[in-house]
Design a protein around this motif. Sequence first.
Motif, mmCIF file in Angstrom:
data_model
loop_
_atom_site.group_PDB
_atom_site.id
_atom_site.type_symbol
_atom_site.label_atom_id
_atom_site.label_comp_id
_atom_site.label_asym_id
_atom_site.label_seq_id
_atom_site.Cartn_x
_atom_site.Cartn_y
_atom_site.Cartn_z
ATOM 1 N N THR A 1 -8.156 13.543 -0.158
ATOM 2 C CA THR A 1 -9.280 12.752 -0.662
ATOM 3 C C THR A 1 -10.610 13.406 -0.326
ATOM 4 O O THR A 1 -11.582 13.248 -1.050
ATOM 5 C CB THR A 1 -9.266 11.331 -0.069
ATOM 6 N N CYS B 1 0.839 -1.207 0.000
ATOM 7 C CA CYS B 1 0.000 0.000 0.000
ATOM 8 C C CYS B 1 0.870 1.250 0.000
ATOM 9 O O CYS B 1 0.610 2.212 -0.741
ATOM 10 C CB CYS B 1 -0.912 0.017 1.234
ATOM 11 N N LYS B 2 1.908 1.251 0.824
ATOM 12 C CA LYS B 2 2.806 2.404 0.897
ATOM 13 C C LYS B 2 3.538 2.611 -0.425
ATOM 14 O O LYS B 2 3.794 3.758 -0.821
ATOM 15 C CB LYS B 2 3.796 2.222 2.047
ATOM 16 N N GLU C 1 -5.480 1.821 5.926
ATOM 17 C CA GLU C 1 -6.182 2.107 7.181
ATOM 18 C C GLU C 1 -6.679 0.820 7.826
ATOM 19 O O GLU C 1 -6.554 0.610 9.037
ATOM 20 C CB GLU C 1 -7.351 3.056 6.923
ATOM 21 N N LEU D 1 -5.171 3.660 0.104
ATOM 22 C CA LEU D 1 -5.366 4.383 1.364
ATOM 23 C C LEU D 1 -6.341 3.640 2.277
ATOM 24 O O LEU D 1 -6.084 3.475 3.476
ATOM 25 C CB LEU D 1 -5.896 5.784 1.084
ATOM 26 N N GLU D 2 -7.457 3.210 1.708
ATOM 27 C CA GLU D 2 -8.460 2.515 2.512
ATOM 28 C C GLU D 2 -7.923 1.189 3.043
ATOM 29 O O GLU D 2 -8.154 0.829 4.201
ATOM 30 C CB GLU D 2 -9.722 2.283 1.676
ATOM 31 N N VAL E 1 -5.314 4.711 -5.950
ATOM 32 C CA VAL E 1 -4.758 5.435 -4.803
ATOM 33 C C VAL E 1 -5.723 5.378 -3.620
ATOM 34 O O VAL E 1 -5.327 5.115 -2.488
ATOM 35 C CB VAL E 1 -4.464 6.904 -5.166
ATOM 36 N N LEU E 2 -6.996 5.618 -3.892
ATOM 37 C CA LEU E 2 -7.991 5.610 -2.825
ATOM 38 C C LEU E 2 -8.111 4.230 -2.197
ATOM 39 O O LEU E 2 -8.220 4.093 -0.977
ATOM 40 C CB LEU E 2 -9.346 6.067 -3.361
ATOM 41 N N LEU F 1 1.360 4.634 -2.649
ATOM 42 C CA LEU F 1 1.284 6.037 -2.245
ATOM 43 C C LEU F 1 2.586 6.783 -2.553
ATOM 44 O O LEU F 1 2.556 7.943 -2.968
ATOM 45 C CB LEU F 1 0.950 6.126 -0.754
#
Length: 229
Positions: A119, A61-62, A87, A83-84, A79-80, A65
């Motif tokens: 976002t 995930c990183k 989290e 991020l999700e 990207v979204l 980003l």
Amino acid sequence: MASSPTVIVSFFLVALLSISIRSAASFVSPATFVSSSRFSSNSGALFVGKSNDYDAQIAECKDVLVRTVDTKAEDPAVVLEALENLEKLMRVKRKAEPEKAAQEVLDNLTGDWRLIFTTGTKDTQDRFKAKINYFPLKAIQSFDATKNPPTIENGIYAGNLALLTFYGDFVFDLRKSKVEFDFDQVSILGWKIGIKKGDAAQIGASTGLGSESNVENAKKDKKSFFQLD
């Protein structure tokens, strides 16, 4: 009635945003995207098993980003989703290793962090028809967790010239991996003035850079906060 420093800073912020948004080539993400097969918008997959499984997925995930910061041309849906997923994975890690996960965040917090994109809320995404908005100004948030109390700065820059900077302190909740903060000084082109508790929240809400919830928190004598993953 808002205090004089609050009015001055709010006016200065609105002027900066108006100039930068008019001059920005595109406020939303570019039309040319670099896709990621691992985090395609159709996958929706998140597999968590052993501890090393979530660590590997957190790293992936990183990577998405970091690539977004470098190219500013990734598929917004990708990207979204990254991020999700990040989290969700960090919640899993904090539950499995609460102290270790939070300490890792705190150990890496000190330094300068540049705002690249936002976002927004679901309503904001629907209104602007965009999931990712690239921030048109050079905005840097700085932390120094080595000081007592730890300090936080929020600055907007033109090159290396600080146009507007907020100064304050913060506390870090290790159990919740949460930063709670407030600002008590602001500098406009090097002219530093004191501001009252809650003024920064009011300035943020009035210029669209902050949330109305921060204003409500200030009225209840609560600090603004955000979760760190």
